[in-house]
Structure formats: C-alpha cells, structure tokens
Design a protein around this motif. Structure first.
Motif, short mmCIF file in Angstrom:
data_model
loop_
_atom_site.label_atom_id
_atom_site.label_comp_id
_atom_site.label_asym_id
_atom_site.label_seq_id
_atom_site.Cartn_x
_atom_site.Cartn_y
_atom_site.Cartn_z
N ASP A 67 0.92 -1.14 0.14
CA ASP A 67 0.00 -0.06 -0.11
C ASP A 67 0.85 1.17 -0.05
O ASP A 67 0.56 2.08 0.73
CB ASP A 67 -1.00 0.07 1.27
CG ASP A 67 -2.04 -1.12 1.28
OD1 ASP A 67 -2.34 -1.53 0.07
OD2 ASP A 67 -2.44 -1.61 2.38
N GLY A 68 2.10 1.37 -0.59
CA GLY A 68 2.71 2.44 -0.82
C GLY A 68 3.77 2.62 0.13
O GLY A 68 4.65 3.31 -0.03
N GLU A 69 4.01 1.62 1.10
CA GLU A 69 4.84 2.03 2.35
C GLU A 69 5.68 0.91 2.18
O GLU A 69 5.33 -0.19 2.06
CB GLU A 69 4.16 1.79 3.46
CG GLU A 69 3.84 3.02 4.19
CD GLU A 69 3.39 2.76 5.52
OE1 GLU A 69 3.97 2.49 6.47
OE2 GLU A 69 2.09 2.98 5.71
N THR A 70 6.98 1.01 2.14
CA THR A 70 8.14 0.15 2.05
C THR A 70 8.09 -0.45 3.43
O THR A 70 8.11 0.03 4.62
CB THR A 70 9.39 0.76 1.79
OG1 THR A 70 9.24 1.47 0.73
CG2 THR A 70 10.61 -0.24 1.94
N VAL A 71 8.24 -1.92 3.57
CA VAL A 71 8.27 -2.63 4.74
C VAL A 71 9.39 -3.74 4.86
O VAL A 71 10.06 -4.04 3.74
CB VAL A 71 6.78 -3.46 4.79
CG1 VAL A 71 5.71 -2.45 5.14
CG2 VAL A 71 6.71 -4.38 3.58
N THR A 72 9.54 -4.13 5.88
CA THR A 72 10.62 -5.25 6.29
C THR A 72 9.72 -6.21 7.15
O THR A 72 9.52 -5.90 8.14
CB THR A 72 11.81 -4.91 6.77
OG1 THR A 72 11.58 -4.06 7.76
CG2 THR A 72 12.82 -4.32 5.83
#
Lengths: 504, 363, 416
Positions: A67-72
């Motif tokens: 949803d447009g957010e970079t995640v780890t």
C-alpha cells in the motif's frame, strides 16, 4: 503498467542459499482487487519468493512495498499485520485440533477463543459460501474443506492480500471451479489474490494479470485476455518447448507385463484399484494419465510388490508375480523410478556409490555373495555418472548435495542397470531442469528401442503424449479409456481424466 | 580424507574437553577444588586401576555395540539395561544349575545369555512391529520388569549368601583364567575378549555385508529402504533381537572373570546399559569410536573412585559423562550442517560451468 | 470477551460425556465393592490403603503432569526422572536451611534447572529428545550424589548420601467430613463405605502439598485447554510449522512448556522428601519419573486420564509398602480378571476374535493364579504399573493419541 495504488510491489528481490541463487532481480506489482498469477516451472523460485513476501525468509536484496509503504518482514506476524495472508501448498493445519482452534490460533486477541470467534467464523464461512462447522476436528475433513479452512484462516485475520501457492494441485476439477468461485467473490470484495501455479489453463481462466518467473527471476508479464498457452509456456521455459516425441514404433507383440483384474484395498477399506486389466509389450511405453490420487501410486506399488492384491493376477513375461515381495520383483528385472525420489529413491546422507546399491543390494556388481562389493559398486557408479551425465564432484559426495535433476539422472541410470525388462517410471521428470528432462527422455527412448517395456505415470500431459505408444486413463481406481497419443489432444485427455461429463 | 577424519574426530575431542571444564566449574562453584579434581582424574592409574579400566572398557563396549546395532536402524534401544539383566540372570542360573559340567559351561552359558537377551528385546520388537508401540516406551517398562523379575527369581530360587540371595556359584574348574598383564593379583578377565570379537563382528556385519547395508538403509530412510526391497518389519525384529542378543553378553566377562554368581544388587553391576548408550552416541556407532569411547568412560569412572580421598563424591563423573553425550551430539550436528553446506558449494562449483539452477532452493 | 463459550451441540456432547464418566465411576465402585466382599479383603478399600494410594499417587501425578506439559508442546521429556531427583535435593537443602515453603520452591527451581538443560539441548540445538533425556537423567543422579556429599555431609542429621531433621509441610483435616466419613467407612456397607473411605483418606491429615497437587492439575487442565496460551502451546505439539506461519513463537512456547514440566517434576521430588517421607536419600525417586511418564501415556495425554492412571499406579505402589500388600494385590487379581473378561467380551462384540481370545486366555490365567494362591509376592506388586502400561500399549496403542509432532525436531524457518 504499475498503477500508483498497487497493493504490493516487489522490487529487485534477491535471495541466495549456499551454492544457489534462488531469487534475483524479481519485480512483481499487484493491483488491488485483482487476481494476479505468478507462473513458472518447478524450481523457478516461486516458492522462495512467496516465503519472502510472507516473512518466513528474509530477502538478501530488494524492497517490498505494501500500500505504498516500504516494509521489512522478520516473521509471518509482520506480514499478517500488514494484511498479507498465505495459503501454503502443503496445508498448515493441526489434524487433532478443531476448525475453530486452527483458525483462531495466533489471532486469539481478535475475537477470543470461544463464542465470539465461533460467530465470526460462521459469519465468514457464510459470506463466502465455505460451509465450515467450527467445532469439527480437522482430521475428519477432506482436502477441499481443508483448503477453505486455510483461506478462512487468512480472512479471519483481516488479510486483504491473499497468497495461494499451487492451490489447485490437490483438487479435482469440480473443487477447482468452486475455489475459483470463492476467489471471485473475494476479489469483488476488494481483496487481492496472488495465485501461484504452473497450470496454464487455470491461470488463463482466473487471473487479471500474469507475471512469469524463470530460473529465479521474473522474465515478463502477460495479459490473460490476449496471451495464449503456448506463449506463456515458452516464456516459462525460455526456449522452444522441448519435444519428447518418439519417432517410429518399436512395439513388439510379446507381452512383458500383464495385469488381469487387479484390485487393491487401502488400509481404511476403500477399494483404491478396481479390476485393472492392462498389458505392456516389449518395446512399448504405456502412459497412465490421471488426476493425482486416482490410484496411480497404488498401481505402481501393486506391480512392485509393495501392496497386497485383493484380487487379480500380475504376470511378468510368463511368470506369475502376484504376491511376490518387492525384492523378488526387482530381482526379476523390474526397474523403478519412484515418484518421490527423496523419500523412496535415495539415501540422502549416503554417498552416491551407496545409493547405487540401493534397490540392487542382491545383485552384481554391488554384492558378492552375502558381502557388499565396494569396488564393484564404485566402478559401476563411475560408469553411471559418466554415461548419464550426473554432475558431481565425486561419487563420495552425498546424494543430498546434488541438484534434483542430477539426483534423478542417477536414479534413472541405476534403474536402467542390469538389463531390466520392465521400467516403472513415476513422474520421471518432475522437478528437474529442462536439460535433465531431455536427457531422461532420451534414455527412456533408447531403452524402449532395445526392447524395454515401460510403465510411465505422469501428470505432464505433453510428456505422456510425447513418450507413450499408448495411453490409459485412470479415474477413481479404474482404467476408463485408452487413447492413441498420435491422435489425442491434451484437452481430450483432460476431459477423460475428470470423468468427462459425468458428475464426480 | 584427512579433512574428513579431522571432522569426525574434532567434535568428540571438543565435547570431552568441554565436559571436563563444566565439571571443574561445578566443583569450583560448590566450593570444592577443581585443581584436585583434575589432578586426581588425570593422574596415571595405578596397576590395579588399569586392570579395572580394561575390564570395564570391555563391558561398556559390548553394551555400546548392542545399542549401536539398533541405532544404525534408527531404533533407540534404551532397553539394553533390561536385556543384559535378563541375559545375566538367565546365564547365571543356567551356569549354576550344573546342567553342563566343566569348562564347557562357558560357551553354553554365553548362548543362554544371548538367547535370553534377544528374547527380552524381542518383546519390544514385537510390540513395535505388531502394535506400533514406541520401543523407547516399552523399554522403560521392560527395564523395570526385568530388574524386579531378576530380583524375585534370585530370592525365590537362589541360595542364601550372607544377608542376600544369589545363584549357585560357578565351580572352580568353570572359572577361566584371566590375562596377567600387570604384576599382582589383578587379571584382565578372560571373556573381555568378547568385546574385541563383537567389535570385529559389528564392523564386518554393518559395513561389509548385504544385511548391514539393508540395516543402514532402513535407518537412513525407512521409506527408501522399503522401496528398495527391504522388509521393514522383519528388519526391525532382527535388529532388536540382534541388539538384545549382544546386550545379553554385557556382564558375562565379569560373571566368569570375578563374580561367579548373580544377585541384585550386590553381585551384579547395573547401569552399564545407559553407559553403553552414551558411548555409542559418543563413538558415532563406529567400531573404533566405540572402543575409544568405552575406554574413556571406563577411565573416568575408575579414576573417579579416588575422588573420595579429596572430599568429592565420585558421582560427579556422571555429570562429565552426561555433558559429553549432550555436547557430542550437538557438535556432530553442527559439523553435519557445515559439511552439507561445503558439499553443496562444491557441487555448485562443479555446475558453475553449466547453467545456474534454483533447484535446491525450493526443495 | 464472550459470554457463551459453548454451542448447544457441543454442550450436549459434553453432557453425555460427563454422564458416561459418572456411569463408569459407579460401575467401578460397585465392581470394587463386589470384589472386596467376595474376597473378604477389607483392606482393599480401607482408609489406610487409600491414604497410601494418595501418598504414592501424588508424585507420580506431578511427574505425569510435567510430562503432559512438555509433550503437549512436542518435547518428549524422559528427563523427568532426573529433574525429579534434582527436586529431591533442592527440597531437602532449602527446607533444612529456610523452612518447608522454601523447600517447595527449591525443588521446583532445581527441577527447572534440569529442564533448562533439556530445553537448550532439544529446542535450541535440536538434539534427539531421548538422547537428551537420558543425559539429563545421568547428570541429575550424578549431580545430587555430588551435591549431597558436598552440602549435607557436615550437617546435623546429614550424611554423604542423606539428610533428615528438616521441617515438613503442615497437614490439614477437614473437620466433620473427616470423622463422618471415617465412621461410615468402618460400617462396611456395600459400595457406600468404600466411597466413604476414599473421602476419609482425602480429608484427613492431608499435606498442603497434596492440596497444591490438586490445584496444579486443575490449573494445568484449564490453562492448556481453555486459554489462548494453552492453544498456542498445544499447537506447537500438533503442528509447529503451522503455528509458526501464524506468528506463534514456537521456540518460546516449547521453552516455557519444558521449564514448567521440569518445575512440576521437581515438585514431585519435593513430595517424596517432604510428604512421602521426612528425609532425603540419594536416588529416592526410584523410577517415579518413569512411572509418571507411563501414567501420562496410559492417560492418553489428557488430564483426566493421567489422574486416573496416577491413582491406579499409586494404588499398587502404595499397597506394596503396606503389611497387607500381598493380600490386597491378591484380591486385585480378581478385579483384573473381571476387567479383562469385560474387555474380552467387548472385543468379541466388535468382532475381533483373535484379540478377544488373547485377552480371554490372559483373564483365565489371572483367575487361575488368583484361585491357586493366597498372596502375591511383593516384587510383583512393585512392577504392576509397568506391566499394566505394557498391556495397555499392546492392546490399545491404536486408540492412544499422542500429539502429532511429539518428539519431532523442529527448526525455525522450515515452514512451507
């Protein structure tokens, strides 16, 4: 192509394991409210990619954007929190727990583990037509119901992005239709589905977008509205489809294997084989087509002496081998390439030369009298490694260290040793690379030319059509039709395999 | 080849050193003197103790080979303890019965002991094959039953000897002469030779016969073994019986060498079954490994008796032995993973000339 | 969170289930009373006999409960014996220096220490559970032998292998109930007196630790089957990979389970040194940890089952120490005959002729044994729990349901 509001974007994902690159430069973009298919051969790196997206394994390179957010993700918990849910190919269910317990596990905070959870499960089950009772034990349920539990588990956690890994592999066609119906309802409700498969017809039927993987990386995208099966297949394989076609017929009229009225009961009392009649001649390849679990495994085990017949006889040449032990059948000259090479074909932690002995431990050159002939076995292993092109540093390497294709070449070489009269090959090219596949096909063809009779079981219809002299279709433990591979199409076979118009 | 040998030896050495360090730490933490512990344990044994060490090595080794036979088939025979009680009890009763006179009693008794041990082990084998009962669970039960039964039989049918009961002692002409390796009244038991014979037999059987191959294949992968023509049920029964048969011999060196009669607890040495199990693990089920491991455990036990004089309970050596077992298993597992990784890399190099493959990753 | 916890359907299922248990209990009482009257062995259900049963059953039950915790999380803990041994020392040491309550805590702590070793080996390093369990038992016995000599030798009432002279826990008697039940028990009324004797034994001079055992059993059953924590813990024993994919930290739950298991086994050790007797000796457990394991299996990995099994094993264990033991067990032979006969008939009705015949033959043999003797040797009494467990395993192993992933190695990141 990438819409700004993509649900999930994978960019430049890479993952290395000791000695192999599982994924590199993988780019996938999933639009919200769609079914996105990810296709590729076995071993193309799809499963690794899914484990990365679900937080089971961490990527070495690249980024994941939700949803447009970079995640780890360091664990599945992180992925779940981001609304990602996964349905594994091998179901992740505890048989001894109830549906409710399986569903609420790990998500107890949402609705408790009692009445609230039960109501929520009933509600979801009704909304999507799953028909699941929360209080039954999972062990009492069939495969399709188990898959619905898996999907329910994911929905219960409020997932909006649902990964399905080879979901149709274990389903019969009607169940596949029902699954697709469920998926359409899911997508209509605004969820996204990532559908992993190598069954092209299904992919074309259900997906909105297609991404193709090959050798660990994404090699292209396709539009299901315009793409054809052939185009997708060539993208997947990266070259012209290898043709397994045999040339002229070598079939003789000497019967090598003859089954008459063979029936077998499973341990639960079900009749898994009913009145099987079949004959394979010298120099003939008989292909068995069928949806997995329709009695193929039992047929192989019956011939190999690993199952007791409840009726009928089996003749090898002129000899009645019904009731013979596995070892005696093997000694009579039957080679066996098992379906699951890791479980049935190899001692993974033993060196190659010991694996050469496996299944041939009563015959030369492996043994002399009651003793193992190390020298003989090693020399013959060298021969197999050479003439079957098994890529290995030495014959003292353990089988585990070899790639699937090389393991399979070793097995084929071993089973072709000692002049077999009959070869039983179950999915001989499953999970091997294209090069090994072509080599194995060549070996089967050569042996057939020299008079070997072959019983070929395969889920790969092209392989069946290309290699067989004759194809029998098995359905619910019965042979239901014979086809000439020179004239039959995959569609016709598929229809016979699922019982044609007949209701399941 | 040198690297391979190095890899198979290193974990054992590390484990033994680690266990000694842990033991020293425990002693130091409880206010004892670790230095005295080391100097006592690591001193050169006096002749009497040396003989004890050799004798104990023999019995521990037989027990370890019994366990190793089952281990090789992935069976966990913790019933060695009960099986050698059964073998010892049956053998001693037979020997004391006078059915066979003179030295001929020795081979006859050994046969009886083997048969009794095998029969006792077969109970677990049949329960496993026929009823699916874990051999570990049945062995726990059978060990206790064996111990209790043996005690009962001796009390009921034995002869009084002081406050306890024993079987009839051996006649003088039935007691074999031991090996005089040191001066003085200490002899290495004649039947300690059984350990050597068992070691050789084990090595030939496991590594060089078809039967051994079938056994190892069943242990490595029961499914692959079955597909290769091994009758799993038959193999299980044979392996259990064989393991139990060897177990039946464990105490025979002591019986013929010095005790000459059987009675629980004074005229018997219990606990060898568990020691053997630990040694089999330490020695990786290999002949040489087991012999060396037996020697080590016998050495530690014999030397620990002198700890009394420095105020430390000899039981401390159990901590050393327990830690050795845990550490060695962990160490070998680590090495195994390392080796797989190294092999995969070497295979990958082999394939580097060909194309890369993602095969293993998904397997 | 929610008020209704059961649906009508499972409600009725539970009710029939309870009815079945009540009926079974009634049948058991009548059968036992019948055997008592026929054999004339009134000691069979005398208050003293049943008190001995409770005393013997509690440590077994604690060990079994410990086993339950560990195995429900998928870790086989045959190190229970060693953890219990450590508990006996911990109890004696702290009870001597800091009073009985500290002793209880000390036992739990020492058991926990033994369990920590087992957990590190099996959960973190993936060592075979049996190997590790055997090692823990070796270490446990060695450690207390060493510790006893190091710490008890110079104490008053102590020696190199034993210790006495510490305070034990207070005992409670339920006023009224105790006397009333005892009175009723002495009347020898068929069935009623037998139950009254049990009530009397359970309400007269009961150690606080016994009360704690009851609380622990109830608490374990509740925690493992009625809480999210318990669900997660059990999922680690059934399908750890599945649990992992749902965000359950399998490693952590296995650790917790094994540690609780060791603490419970340790408490079992405390029971032996502070309730069953009032002194410590090296090797006091004498296999109680293994009997606990047997009770857990016999009890089918369920709390109700392990309580029943522990009481049974406790009974045989308890009577073997009584002067009247031989006679009581002799009377038990008749009871066993009846049970076997019932089992054989049931098998026959199922159409399993071979099994019915085998059990029938055993029943006849036991009956012959009963009729031809007056007393059973004490040695046989001691091994009853093991023989019964072997028999149950042989006859009913298919009906036993151990956790699906029990004893299997688990490594993180292997899911999918």
């Amino acid at each position: 192509m990438t819409a700004p509001a993509a649900a999930v974007v994978l960019t430049g994902i890479g993952k290395r394991f000791p000695g192999v690159v599982a994924n590199h430069d993988v780019d996938v973009s999933i639009r919200p409210g769609t079914v996105h298919a990810l296709i590729g051969e076995n071993g193309a790196g799809k499963s690794t990619l899914m484990k990365i997206l679900y937080g089971v394994q961490a990527p070495d390179d690249g980024t994941i954007t939700v949803d447009g957010e970079t995640v780890t993700f360091s664990s599945p918990t992180d992925a779940i929190a981001r609304g990602i849910g996964m349905v594994f190919q091998h179901f992740m269910l505890a048989d001894n727990l109830t549906v409710l317990e399986n569903v609420v596990l790990g998500a107890e905070k949402l609705h408790g583990i009692g009445g609230g959870a039960r109501r929520e499960i009933r509600a979801i089950s009704e909304r999507f037509g799953f028909g699941l009772d929360p209080d039954v034990l999972v062990e009492t349920l069939g495969v399709a119901a188990r898959q619905r539990i898996e999907i329910l588990k994911v929905l219960y956690r409020g997932a909006r992005i649902i990964i399905l890994d080879e979901p149709t592999a274990v389903l019969v066609p009607q169940e596949v239709d029902a699954l697709f119906e469920n998926l359409r309802v899911l997508v209509a409700a605004g969820n996204s589905v990532l559908f992993i498969s190598h069954k092209l017809d299904e992919v074309l039927a259900i997906s909105d977008d297609i991404t193709v993987m090959r050798r660990g990386t994404t090699v292209g995208t396709a539009d299901p509205a315009t793409a054809t099966r052939l185009q997708l297949a060539e993208l997947m394989i990266g070259e012209e489809l290898p043709s397994p076609e045999t040339t002229e017929s070598t079939v003789t009229d000497v019967a090598q294997l003859q089954l008459k009225g063979v029936s077998v009961f499973a341990s639960d009392g079900r009749e898994v084989l009913q009145g099987i009649d079949l004959t394979i001649h010298r120099g003939e390849v008989l292909g068995i087509a069928g949806v997995e679990g329709n009695g193929q495994a039992e047929l192989v085990e019956a011939v190999m002496g690993m199952r007791t017949l409840s009726g009928g006889t089996i003749h090898l040449g002129t000899e009645d081998i019904s009731g013979w032990s596995n070892r005696r059948v093997r000694e009579a000259g039957v080679g066996y390439v098992p379906e699951d090479r890791h479980r049935h074909g190899l001692l993974l932690d033993a060196p190659l030369w010991e694996n050469r002995i496996l299944g041939h431990q009563t015959r030369k050159p492996n043994v002399r009298g009651l003793f193992v002939d190390r020298k003989g076995a090693r020399r013959d292993t060298d021969r197999i490694v050479g003439s079957y092109d098994v890529r290995t540093p030495s014959i003292d390497t353990t089988a585990r260290a070899l790639s699937g294709g090389n393991q399979q070449k070793l097995i084929v070489g071993r089973e072709m040793s000692g002049d077999p009269v009959l070869l039983i090959a179950a999915h001989p090219t499953r999970g091997v690379d294209v090069g090994a596949q072509a080599a194995i096909w060549d070996h089967v063809r050569t042996a057939r030319h020299e008079g070997l009779a072959v019983l070929l079981i395969s889920a790969d219809l092209d392989e069946l059509i290309g290699l067989s002299d004759r194809i029998e279709v098995i359905l619910r433990g019965r042979l239901v039709g014979e086809f000439d591979p020179r004239r039959v199409t995959a569609q016709e076979l598929g229809s016979a395999m699922t019982g044609g118009g007949e209701a399941a | 080849m040198i690297r391979r040998g190095f890899f198979s030896l290193l974990p054992a050495v590390v484990a033994v050193v680690l266990a000694m360090v842990v033991t020293g730490l425990v002693i130091a933490l409880t206010g004892g003197s670790a230095g005295q512990f080391y100097s006592t344990i690591l001193s050169v044994p006096i002749p009497r103790v040396s003989v004890t060490i050799v004798n104990q090595t023999a019995m521990i080794a037989i027990s370890a080979f019994a366990a190793a036979i089952a281990f090789r088939m992935n069976l966990f025979n913790i019933g060695v303890e009960g099986q050698y009680i059964a073998g010892s009890c049956a053998g001693a009763f037979f020997a004391g019965s006078g059915l066979v006179a003179g030295p001929a009693v020795i081979p006859a008794t050994l046969v009886v002991a083997v048969v009794a041990g095998a029969a006792w082990a077969s109970i677990g084998g049949f329960l496993l094959v026929g009823r699916g009962v874990s051999e570990v669970i049945s062995a726990i039960m059978l060990n206790y039953v064996a111990l209790t039964m043996a005690g009962y039989l001796v009390n009921r049918y034995g002869v009084a000897s002081g406050y306890t009961f024993t079987t009839n002692p051996l006649e003088l002409n039935q007691q074999p002469v031991g090996f005089q390796v040191v001066d003085g009244p200490y002899q290495v038991w004649a039947l300690a030779i059984i350990a050597v014979l068992v070691a050789i037999g084990y090595w030939v059987l496991i590594n060089h016969t078809r039967f051994g191959f079938d056994l190892r294949a069943s242990g490595a992968s029961s499914t692959a073994a079955a597909a290769s023509g091994v009758d799993a049920k038959k193999m299980t029964l044979i392996a259990m019986a064989l393991s139990g048969g060897v177990a039946g011999l464990v105490w025979m060196p002591a019986f013929f060498g010095s005790v000459h009669k059987f009675g629980i607890p004074e005229n018997f040495q219990s606990g060898l079954g568990f020691t053997g199990l630990a040694v089999a693990l330490l020695g990786r089920n290999r002949s040489i490994g087991i012999l060396v491991g037996s020697l080590l455990f016998a050495f530690l036990s014999a030397q620990s008796n002198d700890l009394q004089s420095v105020g430390v309970a000899p039981e401390i050596i159990s901590i050393t032995q327990g830690v050795v077992v845990l550490a060695v298993v962990v160490a070998y597992e680590i090495v195994r993973r390392l080796q797989i990784r190294r092999e995969q890399e070497s295979v990958a190099r082999e394939l580097a000339s060909a194309r890369p493959t993602a095969e293993e990753a998904s397997r | 969170m929610s008020t209704t916890t059961t649906t009508p359907r499972s409600d009725s299922r539970i009710r029939t289930f309870q009815h079945a248990w009540l009926l079974l209990a009634l049948v058991a009482v009548v059968t036992v009373a019948l055997v008592r009257v026929v054999t004339g062995a009134d000691q069979l259900t005398a208050t003293g006999t049943l008190r001995a049963m409770i005393l013997s059953a509690c440590p077994i039950l604690l060990a079994a409960l410990g086993g339950l915790w560990a195995e429900r999380a998928g870790v086989v803990n045959i190190g229970l014996e060693g953890q219990m041994l450590l508990g006996t020392w911990g109890a004696a040491f702290l009870a001597y220096h800091a009073g009985p309550y500290a002793g209880v805590l000390g036992a739990a702590a020492m058991g926990l220490l033994g369990a920590l070793l087992h957990a590190v080996a099996t959960v973190t390093f993936g060592v075979d559970h049996i190997v590790s369990g055997v090692a823990v038992n070796i270490i446990g016995l060695g450690a207390i032998g060493f510790l006893a000599k190091a710490y008890f030798n110079d104490l008053e009432g102590g020696g190199p292998r034993n210790l006495s002279g510490y305070q034990t826990l207070p005992r409670v008697t339920v006023p009224g109930v105790s006397d009333g039940a005892a009175w009723l028990a002495d009347r020898h009324v068929f069935g009623i007196s037998d139950v009254a004797a049990l009530v009397a034994a359970a309400t007269t001079g009961v150690s606080l630790l016994t009360v704690l055992v009851v609380v622990l059993v109830a608490a374990s059953a509740y925690i493992l089957w009625r809480t999210p924590f318990g669900l997660r813990l059990r999922s680690c024993g059934e399908a750890p990979e599945a649990a992992e994919t749902l965000g359950v930290n399998v490693i952590r739950y296995k650790y917790v389970a094994v540690l609780v298991s060791g603490a419970l086994a340790g408490l079992g050790g405390a029971y032996l040194t502070m309730v069953s007797s009032s002194s410590f000796t090296v090797g006091q457990t004498n296999g109680t940890g293994y009997i606990g394991l047997a009770a857990m299996i016999f009890g089918n990995w369920r709390p109700g089952g392990i309580v029943t099994a522990s009481l049974m094993f406790g009974y045989t264990d308890g009577v073997s120490l009584l002067p009247s033991g031989g006679i009581v067990v002799h009377a038990l032979l008749l009871l066993i005959t009846l049970v076997l006969a019932a089992l054989a008939l049931w098998r026959l009705r199922q159409g399993n002729l071979r099994s019915a015949l085998t059990i029938g033959v055993i029943a006849v043999a036991v009956l012959v044994w009963y009729l031809s003797t007056d007393s059973v040797p004490r040695a046989f009494v001691g091994m009853t729990p093991y023989v019964i467990t072997l028999f149950v395993l042989a006859v009913a192993s298919q009906r036993l349901r151990m956790p699906a992933a029990d004893g299997k190695p688990y490594r993180k990141g292997q899911a999918g």
